[in-house]
Every structure is written in structure tokens, then in C-alpha cells.
Write a protein that holds these residues in place. Sequence first.
Motif, short mmCIF file in Angstrom:
data_model
loop_
_atom_site.label_atom_id
_atom_site.label_comp_id
_atom_site.label_asym_id
_atom_site.label_seq_id
_atom_site.Cartn_x
_atom_site.Cartn_y
_atom_site.Cartn_z
N GLU A 1 39.72 36.08 53.11
CA GLU A 1 40.87 37.18 52.51
C GLU A 1 40.67 37.99 53.87
N ARG B 1 33.30 34.41 44.57
CA ARG B 1 34.27 34.99 45.14
C ARG B 1 34.08 35.91 46.00
N GLU C 1 34.12 28.94 36.01
CA GLU C 1 34.69 29.56 34.50
C GLU C 1 34.32 29.00 33.52
N ARG D 1 56.58 37.89 47.68
CA ARG D 1 56.20 38.61 45.53
C ARG D 1 57.66 38.76 45.48
N LYS E 1 45.41 33.41 43.22
CA LYS E 1 44.01 32.77 42.71
C LYS E 1 43.18 33.47 43.73
N PRO E 2 41.76 32.81 43.60
CA PRO E 2 41.70 32.48 42.28
C PRO E 2 42.31 33.31 40.78
N VAL E 3 42.38 32.98 39.96
CA VAL E 3 43.20 33.94 38.91
C VAL E 3 41.70 33.90 37.35
N ASP E 4 41.10 34.67 37.21
CA ASP E 4 40.02 35.02 36.28
C ASP E 4 41.12 34.01 34.64
N THR F 1 38.61 27.79 45.21
CA THR F 1 39.11 27.69 44.25
C THR F 1 39.29 26.64 42.63
N ARG G 1 40.21 28.62 50.55
CA ARG G 1 40.76 28.88 49.62
C ARG G 1 40.70 27.43 48.69
N GLY H 1 48.13 32.59 46.74
CA GLY H 1 46.88 33.42 47.72
C GLY H 1 47.07 34.58 47.76
N ARG H 2 46.73 35.90 48.53
CA ARG H 2 46.90 36.71 47.98
C ARG H 2 48.34 36.78 49.05
N ASP H 3 48.77 38.25 49.04
CA ASP H 3 49.25 39.66 49.56
C ASP H 3 50.35 39.24 51.08
N ASP H 4 51.14 37.82 50.51
CA ASP H 4 52.11 37.66 50.96
C ASP H 4 53.57 38.35 50.33
N ASP H 5 53.75 39.40 51.35
CA ASP H 5 55.10 40.02 51.15
C ASP H 5 56.06 39.57 49.96
N ARG I 1 47.19 38.26 60.37
CA ARG I 1 48.06 39.11 60.23
C ARG I 1 48.11 39.98 60.64
#
Lengths: 133, 329
Positions: free
Chosen positions: B140, B133, B107, A95, A109-112, B100, B96, A88-92, B147
Amino acid sequence: MTETARHLILVVEDSDAIRMAFTILLEESGYDVAAAPNGAEAVRLAAERAPDLVLLDLGLPDIPGVEVARRIKSDPETRSIPVVALTGRDDDSDREALRAAGCAAYLVKPVDTQALIRSLPGYIEGAAAVAES
Amino acid sequence: MTDLRLQIHGGHEAEARLREVLAREGFRIVEPPKPETGAHSVLVVEPDGHPQGPHAPLGRGETARKIEELERTVLELRNLDVAKSQFLTNVSHELRTPLTAIVTYGEILRDGMLGEITPRQREAIESMIGSCRQLLAMIEEILTYARTNAQAISIQPSSFPVEEVVRTVFDMNASLVERKGLEFETALTPGLPRVYADRDKVAHVLGNLIGNAIDFTPDGGRVRVVARRAAHDPRWIEVGVEDTGIGIDAAHHDLIFQEFAQVDASRARIHHGTGLGLAIARQFVRLHGGRIWVESELGEGSRFYFTLPSVEVNEEASARSAVAEGAAA
């Protein structure tokens, strides 16, 4: 591509629905697929099946994904296998830890799915090039 | 008797509840709430010699007890706020996963992997994927807000040319803009110094502003992204998104940066958003020490701007701290 040249991808994902979706996606795109629903199984299959690539979801029920990546990348038997993390997005913190663990890429996710399929050969060949040099 | 300074992190609800307790317990708020970075607001209170209601004036021991009680209330509110953010984080994560799966299966179907599909089937599936999406983007946003509100977000600055982020976000939105038939252009002052900022956060802020501009600009309008040195201080970089859309009444310029606020129901219908986008953008800009504002009139289009420190600000700051260290040595 001949049958014997098909690459094997290990999909690590705890959600049955997503794991199935990725299995279909990859098989239909010409890859062989091994699937693991948790981290312990992932580490075991990485060693046993020697996949050409690991697609690793980070939110696993038993072992944190980052730790799974670290184990795969620190075992001499499996360390050359490229690991692509999905999360999922933006977990610093993740990364940074993933980069340190030696992951090839970090995808949100979800990836293209089309973009993912296009980039798979690069991840696999990138690792092969590193292994040869 | 010294003043009691309370930093409130719980949002409007927490502030309202604290005010209630303060009034009941015979404290007087001597300073109006003043938002500061980090805290929702800050109240300065002192014991009121003449509390209203059934409470008698406070003795010295009594005052200490009341303050203790207040501190307990503040702590309790803070814990509640953390629990609320944790709950939001968990729920968002749980939402999520199935989404997903839907997007991924969609797709697979769209790309004919499970058999040929007709153009109309493809259209239906694309619309399904698009909706999913959209839903994910909203989740998100809620997650990011939770957060940020729980102070769980910090910035990881690096130095980079702001044009890079502008180009990336611009490209990400290009197809959407094309579909709406909008003119989309950039006006970037050449030779700007690099900014010292968190690349992802800047992309997020800019993405929000461009997304809003696209949503609120009717077909055939124009959206322009600008970057230049800030007028008030040329060491800061000012990034802006200007549109020819419906505009915002001056009376609402503050409101739109507050969480959950949308100017009116008709706007919300067009926008389909969580109402958190600008609140998050403001938080992110503030984490950089910058500011964000809007210039607009109803029917006149909107121009949103925010400022980021350039490396020049950062160099000066490190030079200053080096001097301070030198002086201390």
C-alpha cells in the motif's frame, strides 16, 4: 435459524481463490452463497436469485465494479438489495461514485473476516428496514 | 537570452540525467536546485558562453535548437516517470490479490471454521496472517507513494475536530502498543478549532508517525500524541507524536523525510519498512500547505510534528477571495 430463513449472499469477485475463500467463510457462517466471477454474471444473478446482499469487488475484468453497483441499484427489480463494495485502499473517485450509486458500505481488502461477519446482519436488516418504511 | 526554468518531476535520477544533458549541451545552472511543492526540484539555466569539452560556443539559432532539445528531454523524462508510476500501480495490484486470499483463508482456519485447531496451530496461523498484513501494508505504501509522486493524489478537505482522527488512529494502534508494553497517551489542548483538511490523509500521516514511534521505542517506553495551536501561527493546528525511543541524530533529520531513506541498516532491520512512510507523510502535509519536522537527538527520543490549517485559516482565505471578487465586480 431454520433452513428456509437462511439469507443468500451474492459474492462478486474475479479471483478464484478469494471467491472460494468468501464462499467458505459465508457458508460456514450460516449463509447461502451465489458467486459471480465478473460483472455481467453479477447483474444477471442479482436479478435471477434476488440475493439479500451483494458483496462486490470493484476490480472486475469486464465491467467496472462501480458500474455493476449502478446497474443493480437502478433496476427496480434489484434496487432494494444492499450492495457492499470491497476494494483496495484509498481510491477517492471510487468511494464518491459508490456512495452516489447507493452502496451500503465500502470495505477495504483484505477485510477483517470476523468484523465482516458481525456486520452482515446489519447490512441485510438495514435494507429490510428501508424497504418496509 | 532569457533564463530557462525547468521543473523536474522525475526524482533524483531524472535530475541527474538532466544535469548531465545540460552540461554536455553547454548550459550553465545559475541557481542551485530548490525543491518546491509538486516538483522534485527546479533548475534555472542559461546558455554558457564557454562550454567545456568538444562543443563550440552556441550561436543564436543553435541556442533555440538546444532549448528545444532540452524540452524534448524533459518531456521524455516526465513520460518515463508516469510509466514507472503506472508500472508500480499495476504490480502492487497484482501482488495484493493473492495476499488477500492468503489472509482470508488464514482467518477462516484461525477461527476454526474448517475444524478445531490447537493453540500452537492458532499461533502459527496468526503469525502467518500478521506477516501477510505487514506485506500488504508495505505494498500500500509503495502504491501510495507512486500515486503521490505521479501527482495523482489530491486532497478532499472537510472541517472536523482533529481529536476525532487522533482517537481513531490511537485506537487502531492500541493493541500493538499493549503487546509491546508501551505507555500510550494523548495530550490534546481542549477547545481547539476544527481543522480544514483531508481526514484520510491526516489519519495516514498520524498512523505513520505513531507506527514509527512504536517501532523505534523499546518495551516499557512511552508514546504520546499531542495537538495544540502552532506556536508560529495560532490559526494552524500542530499535531505531534513524541516517543522515548532511540532518537535520531541531528545530521539525519532531513534525510529521513526523503524517499527510500533509512538512517542505517540496523534501524532498517528493526523497522522492516519501505522507507517511504515519512516521504509520503511529508507529501500529504505539504498538500495541505503545512509543514512536518522532527526534534530529536540520538538516545533522547523523537518528537515529530506537523501542522494543519484550522477552519480559521480557511475562513480568512475565503473572506480574502470574496473581497477580491467584490473588488473585481
